[in-house]
Design an enzyme around this catalytic site. Structure first.
Site, mmCIF file in Angstrom:
data_model
loop_
_atom_site.group_PDB
_atom_site.id
_atom_site.type_symbol
_atom_site.label_atom_id
_atom_site.label_comp_id
_atom_site.label_asym_id
_atom_site.label_seq_id
_atom_site.Cartn_x
_atom_site.Cartn_y
_atom_site.Cartn_z
ATOM 1 N N ASP A 363 22.951 10.340 4.190
ATOM 2 C CA ASP A 363 21.718 11.084 3.963
ATOM 3 C C ASP A 363 21.923 12.575 3.753
ATOM 4 O O ASP A 363 21.093 13.228 3.110
ATOM 5 C CB ASP A 363 20.750 10.864 5.132
ATOM 6 C CG ASP A 363 20.154 9.465 5.120
ATOM 7 O OD1 ASP A 363 20.071 8.875 4.032
ATOM 8 O OD2 ASP A 363 19.773 8.958 6.192
ATOM 9 N N ASN A 450 11.881 6.345 3.657
ATOM 10 C CA ASN A 450 11.124 5.615 4.681
ATOM 11 C C ASN A 450 11.402 6.104 6.093
ATOM 12 O O ASN A 450 10.519 6.080 6.958
ATOM 13 C CB ASN A 450 11.445 4.117 4.599
ATOM 14 C CG ASN A 450 12.928 3.838 4.763
ATOM 15 O OD1 ASN A 450 13.750 4.383 4.028
ATOM 16 N ND2 ASN A 450 13.286 2.994 5.711
ATOM 17 N N TYR A 451 12.636 6.568 6.363
ATOM 18 C CA TYR A 451 13.016 6.909 7.737
ATOM 19 C C TYR A 451 12.723 8.374 8.047
ATOM 20 O O TYR A 451 12.889 9.249 7.195
ATOM 21 C CB TYR A 451 14.511 6.657 7.966
ATOM 22 C CG TYR A 451 14.769 5.507 8.914
ATOM 23 C CD1 TYR A 451 14.583 5.662 10.278
ATOM 24 C CD2 TYR A 451 15.172 4.266 8.446
ATOM 25 C CE1 TYR A 451 14.813 4.614 11.150
ATOM 26 C CE2 TYR A 451 15.403 3.210 9.306
ATOM 27 C CZ TYR A 451 15.220 3.384 10.665
ATOM 28 O OH TYR A 451 15.433 2.345 11.526
ATOM 29 N N ASP A 452 12.283 8.621 9.283
ATOM 30 C CA ASP A 452 12.090 9.981 9.777
ATOM 31 C C ASP A 452 13.104 10.254 10.882
ATOM 32 O O ASP A 452 13.252 9.448 11.811
ATOM 33 C CB ASP A 452 10.679 10.161 10.332
ATOM 34 C CG ASP A 452 9.623 10.180 9.239
ATOM 35 O OD1 ASP A 452 8.869 11.151 9.167
ATOM 36 O OD2 ASP A 452 9.557 9.216 8.447
ATOM 37 N N HIS A 510 22.709 3.483 12.528
ATOM 38 C CA HIS A 510 22.582 4.914 12.225
ATOM 39 C C HIS A 510 23.716 5.636 12.934
ATOM 40 O O HIS A 510 23.911 5.457 14.145
ATOM 41 C CB HIS A 510 21.258 5.489 12.734
ATOM 42 C CG HIS A 510 20.039 4.884 12.124
ATOM 43 N ND1 HIS A 510 19.391 5.431 11.038
ATOM 44 C CD2 HIS A 510 19.332 3.776 12.456
ATOM 45 C CE1 HIS A 510 18.345 4.688 10.732
ATOM 46 N NE2 HIS A 510 18.289 3.680 11.575
ATOM 47 N N MET A 518 33.584 24.953 18.646
ATOM 48 C CA MET A 518 33.526 25.517 19.992
ATOM 49 C C MET A 518 34.446 26.730 20.093
ATOM 50 O O MET A 518 35.628 26.653 19.754
ATOM 51 C CB MET A 518 33.922 24.464 21.023
ATOM 52 C CG MET A 518 33.086 23.181 20.974
ATOM 53 S SD MET A 518 31.341 23.458 21.275
ATOM 54 C CE MET A 518 31.365 23.989 22.979
ATOM 55 N N ILE A 661 39.598 25.573 17.451
ATOM 56 C CA ILE A 661 39.412 24.139 17.183
ATOM 57 C C ILE A 661 37.936 23.789 16.982
ATOM 58 O O ILE A 661 37.035 24.491 17.431
ATOM 59 C CB ILE A 661 40.002 23.267 18.316
ATOM 60 C CG1 ILE A 661 39.354 23.598 19.669
ATOM 61 C CG2 ILE A 661 41.516 23.420 18.357
ATOM 62 C CD1 ILE A 661 39.842 22.717 20.808
ATOM 63 N N HIS A 671 20.476 -1.014 15.330
ATOM 64 C CA HIS A 671 19.044 -1.290 15.273
ATOM 65 C C HIS A 671 18.800 -2.719 14.806
ATOM 66 O O HIS A 671 18.990 -3.042 13.635
ATOM 67 C CB HIS A 671 18.341 -0.309 14.334
ATOM 68 C CG HIS A 671 16.844 -0.370 14.431
ATOM 69 N ND1 HIS A 671 16.019 0.529 13.800
ATOM 70 C CD2 HIS A 671 16.013 -1.216 15.104
ATOM 71 C CE1 HIS A 671 14.755 0.241 14.065
ATOM 72 N NE2 HIS A 671 14.735 -0.824 14.841
#
Length: 721
Positions: A363, A450-452, A510, A518, A661, A671
């Site tokens: 995505d 379709n996905y949020d 997902h 860091m 690093i 799901h």
């Protein structure tokens, strides 16, 4: 078809694409025009009809100027970049498009050495352009106009799709009489059709040496929730550049289109005979003295003991930079994280049939996670007293546009406890000390068709950072001949769950991979330490106990030492330390990653989708800092073959001890859809934590005061009942 009807049909198609794929599309190509994508629709125009007007609270971004080396490109800078790129002869040719225009961030050392009041480093734009099928990665000096081409290597894949790619892909099939005939044969009116552009992945055949996309369609008749009414088995393969239909696969004519009944999820359209649930009285967390955070110069967030830079990004969505926390003993700001963002999302569906096998979305790298961000809805997406930040992005022709209310920042108090202790009656000590937990949340919500996805970065004043992902929206479903499970043969596998009559919710995963640069008390001398808990047996006669747990510390020398697959019965802590900085009692200062959302990919490593998503083979990776290694699936993801991924970089097994690093963490979700996910899903969330470990000399929030009645006025008499 008459010209009038064809125009109407194409208008409907465009409106559906803009509305449901959240695509901002400038209809004018005037250099100086700014387009605003409103809450109602991302279809942008300089002369907007009433439903596309700029929101009343929309900010004017024409006067924006950069105040920090990491501030995103302003409208003025974008317009200069457009002019510079258009001056290049080969880019004036027909077919040149800009896939990405973002700030080229200065070198890390330059940013770290910059202080407020100093002159900003030279402002540059990183541009990904494609002309006559050739991809160019450019560095554009905005002040001097100098353009430098960057070498990207001979990796596979193409840049993020443009808005125009998606629009033309969904309208191109209507030029095919075979496609139109298939639709009509299914009893669907062309005017009711809603089609979606679906990335193809890579399988080594049709995808070779050309950009292709697949298109599948649904019917809008009698419902706004067209996702629940698929034309199952109909798939169109298109050449993205020529808009030619390569192949039409139509294998599902015998599968009925699911009915529209009970699919609409809008509150105003719920059936009158369906009881509307009103279990709760309105609730709002009031802040009589206003919020405790400030945002300086549009991007520098200061709250409690935290300070960080915040900006929208078309690919990552939200980027947190220069996150620093104040030491309660010295009062100094200390570095925790140089940069953190969502690097990639991998969503594979578990159906190998012709109409589904390729649904293995990336995505961020294919569609642009930030480009799909929706304007947030005040009081529902974000509470009262939230601050909203817009995104300024760039269309394919270089025109800037605004994504209004893309990010919100707010304080959260949910009755949680920061710390507490009360003495029991046995001691006779009348002690009861409690501190409330208030956190700061940075939120974005992306609607990728379709996905949020709801992405939060939550900061606590005890030094903890909690990235969190919520999944909601609408399932991608499959049409089925079955209306009840008693019709299904015992030996038949559905690849999912029968959710309603003729509707199967297909099993899928997902994976959300986070990039975490860091910098514990600075970028140098950072190391990754695996603290393994091992069972230790006592010696005979040593103790009534037979066993105990022992913490064994192992410092990772190279990248392969830090490739971590989480195991329930082999527990460990995962620390990033600064080996040159010690606490008062001699412990190395550090932060640890506390895992959550630990679902792991079960796909075969030689499966083409998993090759492309090999960054999900482990939950944790650690790599040496390299400014060219930020996107877990590679720079160019569309139709990539997996030759430029985090897994490829990490297999070089470079040294990571006492280095600058980057830690990568993947949140995972399996799901298996259920009926409660129909017709729209309640949000399911997971998170992980980045938590101080020996970073402070003691509990950093000992000095936080408790609440008292005088600090919290009762807004209404009923509130005390």
């Amino acid at each position: 078809m008459e010209g009038k009807n064809l125009f109407f049909l194409m208008s409907i198609i465009l409106l559906l694409i803009f509305t449901f794929l959240n695509i901002p599309y400038p209809l004018s190509h005037t250099t100086d025009q700014l387009f605003d994508c409103t809450t109602y629709s991302p279809w942008c125009s300089s002369k907007k009809p009433f439903f596309l007007r700029q929101p009343e609270n929309s900010k004017n971004h024409y006067a924006d100027f950069p105040n920090h080396p990491l501030d995103p490109l302003t409208i003025g800078e974008i317009q200069k970049v457009k002019k510079i790129v258009n001056s290049i002869a080969e880019f004036r040719m027909k077919g040149c498009v800009l896939h990405s225009v973002v700030l080229e961030e200065p070198e890390k050392e330059v940013v770290l050495n910059w202080r407020k009041g100093l002159r900003l480093p030279p402002r540059k734009a990183a541009v990904v352009a494609r002309a006559l099928g050739v991809v160019h990665v450019l560095s554009v000096d905005i002040e001097t106009g100098r353009v430098t081409r960057r070498e990207t290597g001979s990796f596979s894949g193409y840049p993020i799709m443009t808005i125009e790619d998606m629009i033309t892909a969904t309208s191109a099939p209507f030029a095919s009489s075979d496609f139109n005939r298939s639709i009509i044969q299914r009893g669907v009116d062309l005017a009711d059709l809603a089609c979606l552009p679906i990335s193809t992945g890579w399988y080594g055949k049709i995808e070779e040496k050309r950009r292709v996309i697949k298109v599948q369609c649904y019917t809008l008749k009698d419902t706004i929730n067209f996702y629940m009414r698929p034309l199952e088995g109909l798939t169109v393969l298109l050449d993205l550049d020529t808009q030619q239909v390569i192949e039409i696969i139509d294998e599902g004519k015998s599968i009925p289109i699911p009915k529209a009944a009970n699919t609409d999820y809008r509150y105003s359209r719920i059936k009158r005979n369906t009881q509307k649930i009103n279990l709760l009285k309105p609730i709002s967390i009031e802040q009589p003295n206003g919020p405790s955070f400030t945002i300086e110069n549009n991007h520098l967030v200061k709250w409690a003991n935290w300070e960080f830079h915040l900006k929208p990004d078309p690919r990552a969505g939200v980027i947190i930079s220069r996150a620093m926390v104040q030491d309660p003993d010295t009062g100094k700001m200390r570095s925790v994280m140089y940069k953190g963002f969502t690097s990639e999302l991998f969503v594979p569906y578990m159906d190998p049939s012709d109409a589904w096998y390729f649904k293995t979305y990336m995505d961020a790298g294919e569609y642009g996670f930030g480009l799909q961000a929706m304007p947030l809805d005040p009081l529902n997406d974000c509470p009262r007293n939230a601050y909203y930040m817009d995104g300024v992005f760039v269309a394919a022709d270089g025109t800037p546009y605004v994504r209004s209310n893309m990010i919100c920042v707010f304080e959260r108090y949910a009755g949680d406890i920061g710390w507490r202790h009360a003495e029991c009656p046995i001691t006779g000590l009348p002690i009861r000390e409690v501190r409330p937990k208030v956190t700061l949340v940075v939120r974005m919500a992306a609607s990728v068709a379709n996905y949020d996805y709801i992405v939060d970065w939550e900061f606590q004043n005890d030094g903890l950072i909690r990235p969190k992902v919520g999944l909601s929206g609408i399932l991608m479903v499959k049409g089925s001949p079955y209306v009840n499970m008693n019709q299904v043969n015992q030996n038949e596998y559905l690849y999912g769950t029968l959710l309603s009559e003729n509707i199967i919710g297909v099993i899928h995963d997902h994976y959300v991979t986070f990039y975490l640069d860091m910098d514990i008390d600075g970028p140098s001398n950072n190391s990754f330490v695996k603290v393994n808990l091992q069972k230790e047996m006592t010696s005979p006669g040593e103790s009534p106990r037979r066993s105990y747990l022992k913490a064994v510390r192992n410092v990772a020398k190279t990248e392969k030492d830090a490739q971590i697959k989480l195991k329930l019965y082999d527990p460990s802590e995962f620390h990033v330390i600064n080996s040159n900085k010690k606490s008062r009692v001699g412990n190395p200062v550090g932060y640890k990653v506390v895992p959550g959302g630990t679902a792991a990919s079960l796909l075969d490593h030689d499966d083409p989708p998993q090759k492309r998503a090999a960054f999900t083979n482990n939950q944790i990776w650690v790599t040496p800092y390299n400014e060219s290694e930020q996107w877990a699936a590679g720079l160019f993801v569309y139709q990539s073959q997996g030759d430029d991924t985090l897994a490829v970089w990490s297999d070089r097994d470079r040294a990571i001890e006492n280095k600058d690093i980057v830690l990568w963490y993947t949140l995972g979700f399996h799901h298996i859809p259920c009926q409660e996910d129909f017709p729209i899903m309640p949000t399911v969330s997971s998170s992980f934590e980045i938590k101080p470990v020996n970073f402070f000399e003691s509990n950093p929030i000992l000095n936080i005061p408790p609440n008292s009645p005088k600090d919290l006025p009762i807004c209404k008499a009923a509130a005390s009942a």
